[in-house]
Motif scaffolding. Structure first.
Motif, PDB file in Angstrom:
ATOM      1  N   ALA A  88      -2.616  83.251  56.378  1.00 53.56           N
ATOM      2  CA  ALA A  88      -2.462  82.958  57.892  1.00 53.56           C
ATOM      3  C   ALA A  88      -1.351  81.657  57.722  1.00 53.56           C
ATOM      4  O   ALA A  88      -0.463  81.651  58.817  1.00 53.56           O
ATOM      5  N   THR A  89      -1.275  80.790  56.798  1.00 50.96           N
ATOM      6  CA  THR A  89      -0.246  79.777  56.620  1.00 50.96           C
ATOM      7  C   THR A  89       1.132  80.648  56.637  1.00 50.96           C
ATOM      8  O   THR A  89       1.955  80.017  57.302  1.00 50.96           O
ATOM      9  N   ILE A  90       1.363  81.585  55.898  1.00 51.42           N
ATOM     10  CA  ILE A  90       2.787  82.081  55.778  1.00 51.42           C
ATOM     11  C   ILE A  90       3.097  82.702  57.139  1.00 51.42           C
ATOM     12  O   ILE A  90       4.263  82.517  57.823  1.00 51.42           O
ATOM     13  N   GLU A  91       2.074  83.273  57.817  1.00 56.07           N
ATOM     14  CA  GLU A  91       2.462  83.681  59.258  1.00 56.07           C
ATOM     15  C   GLU A  91       2.747  82.921  60.252  1.00 56.07           C
ATOM     16  O   GLU A  91       3.774  82.813  60.886  1.00 56.07           O
ATOM     17  N   ARG A  92       2.058  81.659  60.111  1.00 56.62           N
ATOM     18  CA  ARG A  92       2.160  80.514  61.125  1.00 56.62           C
ATOM     19  C   ARG A  92       3.753  79.883  60.716  1.00 56.62           C
ATOM     20  O   ARG A  92       4.269  79.549  61.609  1.00 56.62           O
ATOM     21  N   ALA A  93       3.844  79.737  59.566  1.00 56.17           N
ATOM     22  CA  ALA A  93       5.254  79.099  59.184  1.00 56.17           C
ATOM     23  C   ALA A  93       6.449  80.085  59.514  1.00 56.17           C
ATOM     24  O   ALA A  93       7.507  79.531  60.269  1.00 56.17           O
ATOM     25  N   ALA A  94       6.306  81.180  59.348  1.00 59.28           N
ATOM     26  CA  ALA A  94       7.617  82.152  59.580  1.00 59.28           C
ATOM     27  C   ALA A  94       7.894  82.178  61.363  1.00 59.28           C
ATOM     28  O   ALA A  94       8.653  82.023  61.516  1.00 59.28           O
ATOM     29  N   ALA A  95       6.718  82.229  62.155  1.00 59.25           N
ATOM     30  CA  ALA A  95       6.713  82.207  63.448  1.00 59.25           C
ATOM     31  C   ALA A  95       7.205  80.771  63.884  1.00 59.25           C
ATOM     32  O   ALA A  95       7.797  80.936  64.930  1.00 59.25           O
ATOM     33  N   THR A  96       6.911  79.834  63.008  1.00 60.47           N
ATOM     34  CA  THR A  96       7.304  78.572  63.847  1.00 60.47           C
ATOM     35  C   THR A  96       8.673  78.418  63.468  1.00 60.47           C
ATOM     36  O   THR A  96       9.660  77.896  64.430  1.00 60.47           O
ATOM     37  N   VAL A  97       9.189  78.883  62.450  1.00 62.07           N
ATOM     38  CA  VAL A  97      10.712  78.798  62.044  1.00 62.07           C
ATOM     39  C   VAL A  97      11.499  79.779  63.237  1.00 62.07           C
ATOM     40  O   VAL A  97      12.600  79.239  63.521  1.00 62.07           O
ATOM     41  N   GLN A  98      10.967  80.844  63.444  1.00 61.75           N
ATOM     42  CA  GLN A  98      11.878  81.755  64.239  1.00 61.75           C
ATOM     43  C   GLN A  98      11.690  81.262  65.609  1.00 61.75           C
ATOM     44  O   GLN A  98      12.698  81.519  66.358  1.00 61.75           O
ATOM     45  N   GLN A  99      10.899  80.387  65.915  1.00 59.48           N
ATOM     46  CA  GLN A  99      11.059  79.896  67.441  1.00 59.48           C
ATOM     47  C   GLN A  99      12.281  79.329  67.808  1.00 59.48           C
ATOM     48  O   GLN A  99      12.707  78.481  67.284  1.00 59.48           O
ATOM     49  N   GLY A 100      12.880  79.843  68.866  1.00 61.59           N
ATOM     50  CA  GLY A 100      14.185  79.457  69.223  1.00 61.59           C
ATOM     51  C   GLY A 100      15.347  79.967  68.295  1.00 61.59           C
ATOM     52  O   GLY A 100      16.620  79.445  68.620  1.00 61.59           O
ATOM     53  N   ARG A 101      15.169  80.766  67.394  1.00 65.76           N
ATOM     54  CA  ARG A 101      16.130  81.044  66.388  1.00 65.76           C
ATOM     55  C   ARG A 101      16.228  82.685  66.505  1.00 65.76           C
ATOM     56  O   ARG A 101      15.212  83.240  65.302  1.00 65.76           O
ATOM     57  N   ARG A 102      16.833  83.462  66.928  1.00 62.40           N
ATOM     58  CA  ARG A 102      17.068  84.742  66.994  1.00 62.40           C
ATOM     59  C   ARG A 102      17.464  85.157  65.621  1.00 62.40           C
ATOM     60  O   ARG A 102      18.297  84.624  65.051  1.00 62.40           O
ATOM     61  N   ARG A 103      16.936  86.236  65.099  1.00 61.24           N
ATOM     62  CA  ARG A 103      17.186  87.008  63.973  1.00 61.24           C
ATOM     63  C   ARG A 103      16.884  86.092  62.623  1.00 61.24           C
ATOM     64  O   ARG A 103      17.465  86.211  61.701  1.00 61.24           O
ATOM     65  N   VAL A 104      16.089  85.229  62.930  1.00 62.26           N
ATOM     66  CA  VAL A 104      15.579  84.447  61.446  1.00 62.26           C
ATOM     67  C   VAL A 104      14.525  85.143  61.029  1.00 62.26           C
ATOM     68  O   VAL A 104      13.576  85.286  61.421  1.00 62.26           O
ATOM     69  N   THR A 105      14.530  85.695  59.694  1.00 63.93           N
ATOM     70  CA  THR A 105      13.604  86.294  58.997  1.00 63.93           C
ATOM     71  C   THR A 105      13.310  85.889  57.638  1.00 63.93           C
ATOM     72  O   THR A 105      14.193  85.670  56.791  1.00 63.93           O
ATOM     73  N   LEU A 106      12.159  85.479  57.537  1.00 63.06           N
ATOM     74  CA  LEU A 106      11.626  84.796  56.375  1.00 63.06           C
ATOM     75  C   LEU A 106      11.368  85.921  55.057  1.00 63.06           C
ATOM     76  O   LEU A 106      10.564  87.076  55.600  1.00 63.06           O
ATOM     77  N   GLY A 107      11.629  85.942  53.948  1.00 59.09           N
ATOM     78  CA  GLY A 107      11.343  86.994  52.818  1.00 59.09           C
ATOM     79  C   GLY A 107      10.277  86.522  52.195  1.00 59.09           C
ATOM     80  O   GLY A 107      10.185  85.601  51.575  1.00 59.09           O
ATOM     81  N   VAL A 108       9.096  87.205  52.215  1.00 55.85           N
ATOM     82  CA  VAL A 108       7.860  87.125  51.535  1.00 55.85           C
ATOM     83  C   VAL A 108       7.636  87.837  50.184  1.00 55.85           C
ATOM     84  O   VAL A 108       7.759  88.950  50.423  1.00 55.85           O
ATOM     85  N   ALA A 109       7.750  87.179  49.045  1.00 56.78           N
ATOM     86  CA  ALA A 109       7.833  87.592  47.690  1.00 56.78           C
ATOM     87  C   ALA A 109       6.317  87.850  47.258  1.00 56.78           C
ATOM     88  O   ALA A 109       5.523  88.275  47.980  1.00 56.78           O
ATOM     89  N   ASP A 110       6.006  87.563  46.116  1.00 50.35           N
ATOM     90  CA  ASP A 110       4.731  87.695  45.445  1.00 50.35           C
ATOM     91  C   ASP A 110       3.803  86.914  45.944  1.00 50.35           C
ATOM     92  O   ASP A 110       3.903  85.476  45.928  1.00 50.35           O
ATOM     93  N   LEU A 111       2.392  87.307  46.320  1.00 49.93           N
ATOM     94  CA  LEU A 111       1.403  86.461  46.449  1.00 49.93           C
ATOM     95  C   LEU A 111       0.762  86.632  45.182  1.00 49.93           C
ATOM     96  O   LEU A 111       1.088  86.041  44.227  1.00 49.93           O
TER      97      LEU A 111
END
Length: 304
Positions: A88-111
């Motif tokens: 849930a933390t990863i999902e929230r952080a990625a969504a927060t960074v994307q707010q107001g920034r189109r085409r911003v995508t976080l790459g999630v590697a190993d858990l």
């Protein structure tokens, strides 16, 4: 005669109790029941240490969501399992960074692997509280680039890509590596999103010293909140010269309070703002915004 019979019955009863206790102990050992409640807690449980543990009832990180994706190399590995809190933390952080920034995508590697434990890629990442997050990158013109699909790219103090010594005979397989530049703004936004998340507590963000200094300098130049900068200065750290983490962030969360009671073990420092929680079983979440407001604006309360 009666007394001998009574003593015999008592001995038989004692033997029965002994065998029952042994059977119970054997059953508990088979179940791996660490503490009462372990099998009646229907949420995920991080058990043991980050470098010597496992996950009970793990949650799988979706391969794509708002503001993030799991690139091909890491999808194929299958180490996409963690605690509910981490996913849930990863999902929230990625969504927060994307707010107001189109085409911003976080790459999630190993858990972590599905049940936790060791892998050939990591000494830690064993108990569902660690994740590798690939740096955001732009090209020379400042245009946002998608996450690399093949391998992570190393960045120097200037934010430029470079080939580390151990790769000089092979080079990169990632075709986009030379186009990439470290994205100061979005990488700091990710750090800030993680540290501002009141529902979890970050213990470490492992990253190279050079990139740590670069991020803190950018944050200071752009007037980011002082408490976040100082918090970041505490938790961002280069773990070693051999593993500088100049190609990704390695984020580790503290055990949740519930998981600590069921066998989760934090190692390393407990930061100053966490000590009261551990000692007095205080609030589960850190409230940095309220705390800093109280400390930095005392006159507000005097004047209403």
């Amino acid at each position: 005669m009666g007394s001998r019979a009574g003593r015999a019955r008592m001995r038989a009863g004692a033997v029965t109790i002994m065998y029952a206790a042994l059977a119970c102990g054997f059953a508990l050992a088979l179940l791996g029941c660490a503490t009462p409640g372990y099998w009646t807690d229907y949420t995920t449980v991080s058990v043991g240490r980050a470098a010597g543990g496992r996950i009970h009832r793990p949650v799988e990180m979706p391969t794509r969501g708002t503001g993030y994706k799991v690139p091909a190399t890491w999808r194929e590995r299958g180490n996409q399992w963690g605690t509910t809190e981490l996913v849930a933390t990863i999902e929230r952080a990625a969504a927060t960074v994307q707010q107001g920034r189109r085409r911003v995508t976080l790459g999630v590697a190993d858990l972590s692997p599905k049940r936790g434990g060791k892998t050939i890629w990591h000494a830690s990442h064993q108990s569902g509280r660690d994740v590798d997050l690939i740096f955001y990158a732009v090209n020379e013109q400042g245009r946002q680039l998608p996450p690399p699909e093949v391998e992570m790219v190393h960045f120097d103090a200037d934010g430029a890509p470079f080939v580390p010594r151990h790769m000089r005979t092979t080079g990169y397989e990632e075709p986009t590596w030379s186009q990439r530049r470290f994205d100061d703004a979005n990488n700091w936004a990710l750090v800030e999103a993680l540290l501002s998340d009141r529902s979890i507590r970050v213990q470490w963000i492992f990253v190279s010293s050079k990139l740590q200094h670069r991020l803190l300098r950018w944050a200071e130049q752009h007037d980011r909140p002082r408490w976040v900068i100082e918090y970041g200065r505490e938790v961002m750290k280069q773990p070693s010269a051999r593993a500088p983490h100049d190609d990704h962030f390695h984020v580790r969360l503290y055990c949740s309070r519930a998981d600590r009671e069921l066998g989760c073990v934090d190692t390393g420092p407990i930061w100053q703002h966490e000590k009261k929680t551990y000692k007095y079983v205080g609030p589960e979440r850190y409230e940095p915004t309220v705390t800093k407001a109280l400390l930095s604006r005392p006159m507000f309360f005097l004047h209403g």
